[in-house]
Design an enzyme around this catalytic site. Structure first.
Site, PDB file in Angstrom:
ATOM      1  N   ARG A   9      23.444  95.995 -65.650  1.00 41.32           N
ATOM      2  CA  ARG A   9      24.180  96.590 -66.768  1.00 41.32           C
ATOM      3  C   ARG A   9      24.258  98.109 -66.632  1.00 41.32           C
ATOM      4  O   ARG A   9      25.264  98.729 -66.953  1.00 41.32           O
ATOM      5  CB  ARG A   9      23.505  96.225 -68.088  1.00 41.32           C
ATOM      6  CG  ARG A   9      23.607  94.748 -68.396  1.00 41.32           C
ATOM      7  CD  ARG A   9      22.945  94.409 -69.699  1.00 41.32           C
ATOM      8  NE  ARG A   9      21.506  94.276 -69.580  1.00 41.32           N
ATOM      9  CZ  ARG A   9      20.638  94.658 -70.502  1.00 41.32           C
ATOM     10  NH1 ARG A   9      21.056  95.245 -71.604  1.00 41.32           N
ATOM     11  NH2 ARG A   9      19.345  94.470 -70.335  1.00 41.32           N
ATOM     12  N   GLU A  57      35.151  88.771 -81.530  1.00 42.94           N
ATOM     13  CA  GLU A  57      35.518  88.672 -80.110  1.00 42.94           C
ATOM     14  C   GLU A  57      36.944  88.185 -79.900  1.00 42.94           C
ATOM     15  O   GLU A  57      37.626  88.601 -78.961  1.00 42.94           O
ATOM     16  CB  GLU A  57      34.537  87.749 -79.380  1.00 42.94           C
ATOM     17  CG  GLU A  57      33.103  88.287 -79.319  1.00 42.94           C
ATOM     18  CD  GLU A  57      32.318  88.109 -80.608  1.00 42.94           C
ATOM     19  OE1 GLU A  57      32.829  87.461 -81.539  1.00 42.94           O
ATOM     20  OE2 GLU A  57      31.193  88.631 -80.694  1.00 42.94           O
ATOM     21  N   ASP A 116      15.877  84.638 -76.484  1.00 39.82           N
ATOM     22  CA  ASP A 116      16.931  84.348 -77.468  1.00 39.82           C
ATOM     23  C   ASP A 116      17.225  82.853 -77.570  1.00 39.82           C
ATOM     24  O   ASP A 116      17.746  82.385 -78.583  1.00 39.82           O
ATOM     25  CB  ASP A 116      18.210  85.104 -77.134  1.00 39.82           C
ATOM     26  CG  ASP A 116      18.150  86.556 -77.596  1.00 39.82           C
ATOM     27  OD1 ASP A 116      17.235  86.875 -78.388  1.00 39.82           O
ATOM     28  OD2 ASP A 116      18.995  87.361 -77.173  1.00 39.82           O
ATOM     29  N   ARG A 166      21.001  89.858 -68.171  1.00 40.48           N
ATOM     30  CA  ARG A 166      20.241  90.780 -69.016  1.00 40.48           C
ATOM     31  C   ARG A 166      19.089  91.396 -68.219  1.00 40.48           C
ATOM     32  O   ARG A 166      18.846  92.593 -68.251  1.00 40.48           O
ATOM     33  CB  ARG A 166      19.662  90.036 -70.220  1.00 40.48           C
ATOM     34  CG  ARG A 166      18.837  90.918 -71.157  1.00 40.48           C
ATOM     35  CD  ARG A 166      18.073  90.094 -72.191  1.00 40.48           C
ATOM     36  NE  ARG A 166      16.952  89.367 -71.608  1.00 40.48           N
ATOM     37  CZ  ARG A 166      15.726  89.874 -71.440  1.00 40.48           C
ATOM     38  NH1 ARG A 166      15.470  91.101 -71.832  1.00 40.48           N
ATOM     39  NH2 ARG A 166      14.767  89.161 -70.888  1.00 40.48           N
TER      40      ARG A 166
END
Lengths: 314, 278
Positions: A9, A57, A116, A166
């Site tokens: 990222r 989105e 998550d 991530r």
């Protein structure tokens, strides 16, 4: 671990800022996740060309379509789970069908999202995106390749989906390596079996190759960073030269990279093959390593699959 | 308020009649399509393409043109009819609607048809796409305006309201949306399927300047648009009260002709009422 762990990222953010400096036609849209996807870096440098769409989105994808129809190159980012399935109709109708110049760079893909849980661990995005006509699908292998891929697609017309994670990932490519959408790099040559990986699974393929060499097996490793269009030549040649194939992906084995490779091999050069990936189930909360282990994404899983296809090889 | 002379208005009304006539011809020849919603928006399209919008049929990609997005893509016949009438492609081509190899797809395709700004058909996308164009215009300091035509059925779609919020948040005063408020959707009256009222209040609450007019009155359409051009710092929505199937007696207010072509008899009568030859 023999490799440095780095963030994809972060490199995405860096590439975007450079693109922003180089080109006035670049605009960036995000859906309230800019600090996570790192489009916030672009937003800080070029606030007038950054558009936060809020948690909407579908709206973001169509707004990007309007930008692209007006001559802009639009980068759109959010988590992969929200940037594909949640707005599939918008991507299909307003991006893929009209072939607009929009780059969806989606982060937090796959099971390595970790804690998550299943709601956020998309394991079907490659399948969703690769079935769309006109869509290019890229899974960068590491942090430097993420940078190169982003710079490359900015120069390539048409819709594109880029999948990044991530977690920090092992850096296995050289900073000076080239990125060519049409060319899947062979990371290690070998003649007994081919291990084809994408994303974080390529480093696991390299480790599996080391393990296999201890048993006298010479494995070839291919980084299939672009799932579509696929470098069929490299895949078919590898099948022909090694006689058996294992694919490895952090994605459902249903219709992901492995399935795409299987289709190419069935029609061109049929060899024993096995797909390593997440079985047809949803994930759950947990640490990355625990999840990789439970859902069959380890070096051992690849080694085992290699032995299996080697046995079936004539 | 500017008063337009009768002759000028009559000319636009004639164009609207042509749009209706050609829409019916196209749908009859194709054997399928959506007559009801094509007829209800004909006057809005006539006013836009023959008075309001800055555009050049010879240069569909002229950078400074105003943009029109048909969010209710199933009214494609009406859009094609007005584009042909304006000169984007020959009128004769209209009879190719929905046929193999035609540039005129069942729903608008921006890469096939000159003058079509956005591919639509799946409902609820158009306003957001128009917003993207409007943001691009502001970024480039261009003065062109964006006109989006929505069906009232599209008010059911969540994305319409996401886009309404975005347009207002980004102060898109270069966007004018028209709602073809014909009060019928496929399964029945809008208020029975999914209540929309109080519709004007909803748009006001979302930060839009709201105007309500008779959507079959050319003068009112032009006046509302002029008013919208003068509104600064927020977008304008014109709720156009219309009649589904307007102009063909047996189609007016009829659910039956939302998405069905007329038969031979019905076709003959429609031609007669719209003053056209086959």
């Amino acid at each position: 671990m023999r490799w440095k762990m780095e963030s994809q990222r972060k490199q995405y953010g860096k590439a975007l800022v450079e693109l922003g400096k180089e080109r006035g036609d670049i605009v960036v849209l995000d859906a309230d996740l800019s600090s996570s996807t790192r489009t916030a870096d672009f937003a800080a440098a070029f606030p007038e060309r950054f558009f936060n769409c809020g948690i909407a989105e579908q709206n973001m994808m169509d707004t990007a379509a309007g930008f692209a129809a007006s001559g802009k190159t639009a980068f759109v980012s959010t988590f992969a789970v929200f940037g594909t399935g949640r707005c599939y109709d918008q991507i299909r109708q307003s991006i893929a069908y009209p072939k607009l110049n929009i780059k969806i760079v989606a982060s937090h893909a796959g099971i390595t999202v970790g804690g998550d849980g299943a709601s956020h661990q998309i394991i079907e995005d490659i399948a969703l995106m690769r079935v769309l006509p006109n869509m290019t699908v890229i899974v960068p292998v590491d942090s430097p390749e993420t940078y190169r891929a982003v710079k490359t697609i900015a120069k390539t017309l048409g819709p594109c989906y880029v999948r990044i994670g991530r977690a920090d990932v092992p850096t296995i490519t050289d900073e000076n390596a080239k990125f060519d959408i049409n060319q899947a790099p062979v990371m290690r040559d070998g003649k007994d079996v081919t291990l084809i990986g994408c994303g974080i699974m390529v480093s696991k393929c390299l480790e599996a190759a080391d393990e296999l060499s201890k048993h006298g097996v010479d494995a070839r490793v291919i980084n299939l960073h672009t799932i579509k269009p696929m470098d069929e030549k490299t895949i078919v040649r590898a099948a022909r030269e090694t006689g058996c194939v294992v694919t490895a992906e952090e994605h459902s084995v249903m219709m992901g990279m492995g399935s795409a490779v299987a289709m190419v091999l069935v029609e061109n050069f049929h060899v024993p093959m096995k797909r390593v990936g997440i079985p047809d189930v949803f994930g759950e909360s947990g640490a990355c390593d625990e999840l990789m282990e439970k859902y069959g994404l380890t070096v051992d899983n690849i080694v085992e699959a290699a032995h299996d296809v080697l046995k079936r090889k004539k | 308020m500017e008063v337009y002379d009768g002759e000028f208005i009559a000319e636009l009304e004639t164009i609207a009649r042509h749009i209706r006539l050609n829409s019916i011809k196209m749908i009859y020849k194709a054997g399928s399509g959506h007559p009801g919603g094509s007829l209800s928006c004909a006057d809005i399209l006539a006013a836009l393409y023959f008075h309001i919008m800055k555009h050049d049929p010879k240069r569909p990609d002229w950078l400074d043109r105003d943009r029109f997005v048909l969010s209710k893509g199933h009214a494609a016949p009406a859009l094609y009819a007005v584009l042909a009438e304006a000169g984007y492609f020959p009128i004769d081509e209209l009879s190719s609607l929905r046929k193999m190899g035609s540039r005129l797809q069942g729903h608008p395709c921006m890469n096939k048809t000159p003058g079509v700004e956005m591919s639509t058909g799946s409902l609820g996308h158009g306003l957001a796409a128009g917003n993207g164009m409007a943001l691009a215009a502001k970024l480039d300091r261009k003065l062109y305006r964006i006109y989006v035509l929505l069906g009232d059925g599209e008010m059911d779609v969540g994305e319409t309201w996401e886009a309404a919020m975005l347009a207002s948040h980004y102060k898109l005063d270069n966007v004018t949306a028209y709602i073809d408020r014909n009060k019928l959707q496929l399964d029945g009256p809008t208020e029975k399927i999914m209540s929309l009222e109080p519709l004007a209040d909803k748009w006001k609450a979302f930060g839009w300047h709201v105007i309500e007019i008779n959507g079959h009155n050319i003068q009112e359409i032009i006046h509302a648009t002029n008013e919208a051009k003068g509104v600064k710092g927020r977008p304008t929505v014109v709720i156009c009260h219309t009649i589904k199937g307007k102009g063909v007696s047996y189609m007016e207010g009829s659910l039956h002709f939302h998405g069905k072509a007329p038969n031979d008899q019905e076709y003959a009568q429609a031609l007669k009422e719209l003053g056209g030859a086959p």
